[in-house]
Design a protein around this motif. Structure first.
Motif, PDB file in Angstrom:
ATOM      1  N   GLU A 355     -14.331   2.511   8.026  1.00  0.00           N
ATOM      2  CA  GLU A 355     -13.339   3.367   7.371  1.00  0.00           C
ATOM      3  C   GLU A 355     -12.500   4.145   8.375  1.00  0.00           C
ATOM      4  N   ARG A 356     -13.120   4.650   9.416  1.00  0.00           N
ATOM      5  CA  ARG A 356     -12.408   5.513  10.354  1.00  0.00           C
ATOM      6  C   ARG A 356     -11.657   4.724  11.413  1.00  0.00           C
ATOM      7  N   GLU A 357     -12.160   3.555  11.745  1.00  0.00           N
ATOM      8  CA  GLU A 357     -11.503   2.744  12.765  1.00  0.00           C
ATOM      9  C   GLU A 357     -11.422   1.294  12.308  1.00  0.00           C
ATOM     10  N   PRO A 358     -10.632   1.033  11.247  1.00  0.00           N
ATOM     11  CA  PRO A 358     -10.514  -0.346  10.762  1.00  0.00           C
ATOM     12  C   PRO A 358      -9.967  -1.254  11.854  1.00  0.00           C
ATOM     13  N   ARG A 359     -10.373  -2.499  11.743  1.00  0.00           N
ATOM     14  CA  ARG A 359      -9.971  -3.470  12.766  1.00  0.00           C
ATOM     15  C   ARG A 359      -8.455  -3.554  12.873  1.00  0.00           C
ATOM     16  N   ILE A 360      -7.972  -3.530  14.101  1.00  0.00           N
ATOM     17  CA  ILE A 360      -6.550  -3.769  14.354  1.00  0.00           C
ATOM     18  C   ILE A 360      -6.350  -5.280  14.410  1.00  0.00           C
ATOM     19  N   PRO A 361      -5.490  -5.820  13.555  1.00  0.00           N
ATOM     20  CA  PRO A 361      -5.367  -7.280  13.509  1.00  0.00           C
ATOM     21  C   PRO A 361      -4.829  -7.837  14.817  1.00  0.00           C
ATOM     22  N   ALA A 362      -5.232  -9.056  15.097  1.00  0.00           N
ATOM     23  CA  ALA A 362      -4.710  -9.743  16.269  1.00  0.00           C
ATOM     24  C   ALA A 362      -3.216  -9.970  16.094  1.00  0.00           C
ATOM     25  N   PRO A 363      -2.457  -9.976  17.161  1.00  0.00           N
ATOM     26  CA  PRO A 363      -1.010 -10.200  17.023  1.00  0.00           C
ATOM     27  C   PRO A 363      -0.727 -11.584  16.443  1.00  0.00           C
TER      28      PRO A 363
END
Length: 477
Positions: A355-363
């Motif tokens: 919740e606090r650090e959702p995955r940053i999607p790959a470019p």
């Protein structure tokens, strides 16, 4: 500050971690602290793994008068079953057994020879929950010298294959099965050689090795302690004997998330995380092949196991649904018989990071390699009857088919060598998708497990089973 695998640890004195945001670290630390305090555990250790790497370790309370560390052993109880299940799956992948085999094919003198290996793994053989005789977790294993001594006069309590009924003796049979098919080697030695050493888990053992926590019972109405025994449970050891550490279990969590070719490949580990029997009650819990399944209130699906032995509690959860999994695992260990909601604590560690650090999607990047024009021509809208679907081309020639809008059946498909595709998930998992061609070589329609998808909704020339009314679409009913 204390380093742990490149991570700065959080404890009563140390609360920094360079790999997670400060707010996340504080919330993780608070959850562990509340769990230890309200659960009245002499000590508690929690850890988080993300994308195969440990990113947080929390330490609370004391072991032998000092704050514990990541290499202090705790007894992990039924988490042991996940290790035994991996040994069985290795035997399956080597062709030494089939999960549909009755255990009596490989083990003699068992009172339930018709129970299949898959049923034993999934606790669906209908076997008794506990071993015959005195409370096996607190008494010496020599009281049960042979497999026949594990069961009473009624070893089966439910029809086989009809429901999930947790059975500790069932895993004793699986441990004996491993020994039988590994030429008599003790299952613990097989585990060390085939699993623990390749994964670098040097602090996971059958018996405690210092430094380790002592097990305690906490009085329900007073803040006082009573030592708990730590027996060698003999034949019952595959059900809950192992001792391990937060450091080792982070490695285990990474393995249960993604597999390791030297031990068990990713597809076999994923099979373990797949429901194998109908869930009980409210369907928030289930069981795969040696792994418990948990659906959290926010819809996250986790796989792993809880564990309890006299004086100890343990829990480990990893993501089990590829559509929602963010590569996060959480674990918690405590040295008390009861009190802390250990499963919820471990699951909350996963939730907090997600919740606090959702995955940053790959470019986003275009597909690599030369373009297959025929595959590209398959993409776009298709119709199942009058329902619009979209077919998309993904990397490695994979396809994804799903409703054009709203909910409905959707699946990803992996290419097969014969030019078809096999469903990977959802309703069409395991089903075959084919592009059927007309006489001139053009694609006439898609066949998906006998369902026909056409380029137009009920086109008059489409090969729709049952035919299409010759009058076509009309404005009046």
């Amino acid at each position: 500050m204390t380093e742990w695998g490149g991570v700065v640890m959080s404890s009563d004195e140390e609360r920094e971690d360079a790999q997670l945001l400060a707010g996340t670290r504080r919330e993780l630390w608070r959850r562990l602290a509340v769990g230890q305090s309200e659960g009245r555990a002499p000590s508690m250790v929690g850890a988080v793994v993300r994308d195969g790497r440990p990113v947080w370790l929390g330490l609370r309370g004391a072991v032998d008068g000092a704050v514990p560390h990541g290499d202090v052993q705790y007894r992990i109880g039924s988490l042991t079953k996940t290790f035994v299940a991996v040994l069985v799956m290795r035997l399956r992948d080597e062709g030494l057994l089939d999960l549909a085999d009755p255990v009596g094919k490989h083990l003699k003198d068992t009172p339930v020879p018709d129970a299949t290996i898959a049923q034993l793994l999934a606790h669906s053989a209908g076997l008794a929950a506990e071993a015959r005789g005195p409370w096996w977790e607190r008494t010496p294993g020599r009281l049960r010298p042979g497999p026949a001594d594990l069961f009473g006069e009624r070893p089966r309590r439910h029809p086989a294959g009809r429901r999930h009924h947790y059975s500790n003796p069932g895993y004793a049979l699986l441990g004996a099965l491993v020994e039988r098919l590994r030429d008599g080697a003790h299952w613990g030695e097989v585990l060390r050689r085939e699993v623990l050493e390749p994964l670098g888990m040097t602090r996971t053992t059958l018996d405690p090795v210092a430094p380790h926590a002592a097990g305690w019972a906490v009085h329900p109405w007073a803040d006082v302690l009573l030592p708990e025994p730590a027996e060698d449970t003999g034949l019952m050891a595959p059900a809950g004997q192992l001792w391990s550490t937060a450091t080792d279990l982070c490695r285990w969590a990474a393995f249960l998330s993604r597999g390791e070719e030297r031990v068990l490949d990713a597809s076999s580990v994923a099979e373990m995380r797949t429901p194998a029997v109908p869930a009980e009650g409210d369907w928030s819990t289930g069981y795969g092949l040696g792994m418990q399944l948990l659906r959290t209130d926010d819809g996250r699906v986790l796989a792993g196991h809880t564990g309890s032995m006299p004086g100890f509690l343990a829990s480990l959860w990893v993501g089990a649904d590829p559509r929602t999994d963010e590569g996060i695992a959480g674990l918690a260990l405590a040295n008390c018989t009861s009190g802390p909601a250990i499963s919820g604590i471990a699951a909350d560690l996963v939730r907090i990071v997600a919740e606090r650090e959702p995955r940053i999607p790959a470019p986003w990047r275009p597909l690599a390699g030369p373009l297959d024009e025929e595959l590209l021509a398959l993409t776009g809208p298709w119709y199942w009857g009058a329902s619009p679907y979209l077919l998309r081309l993904r990397a490695d020639r994979e396809l994804e088919l799903g409703p054009a809008s709203g909910g409905g059946r959707s699946s990803r498909f992996r290419p097969a060598t014969d030019g078809s595709w096999t469903g990977l998930d959802g309703y069409y998992a395991g089903e075959t998708l084919r592009a059927v061609r007309a006489g001139d070589g053009s694609v006439s329609h898609l066949d998906l497990g006998t369902f026909v998808f056409t380029r137009a909704p009920y086109g008059p020339s489409a090969p729709v089973p049952g035919g299409v009314d010759e009058g076509g679409w009309r404005t009046e009913g």
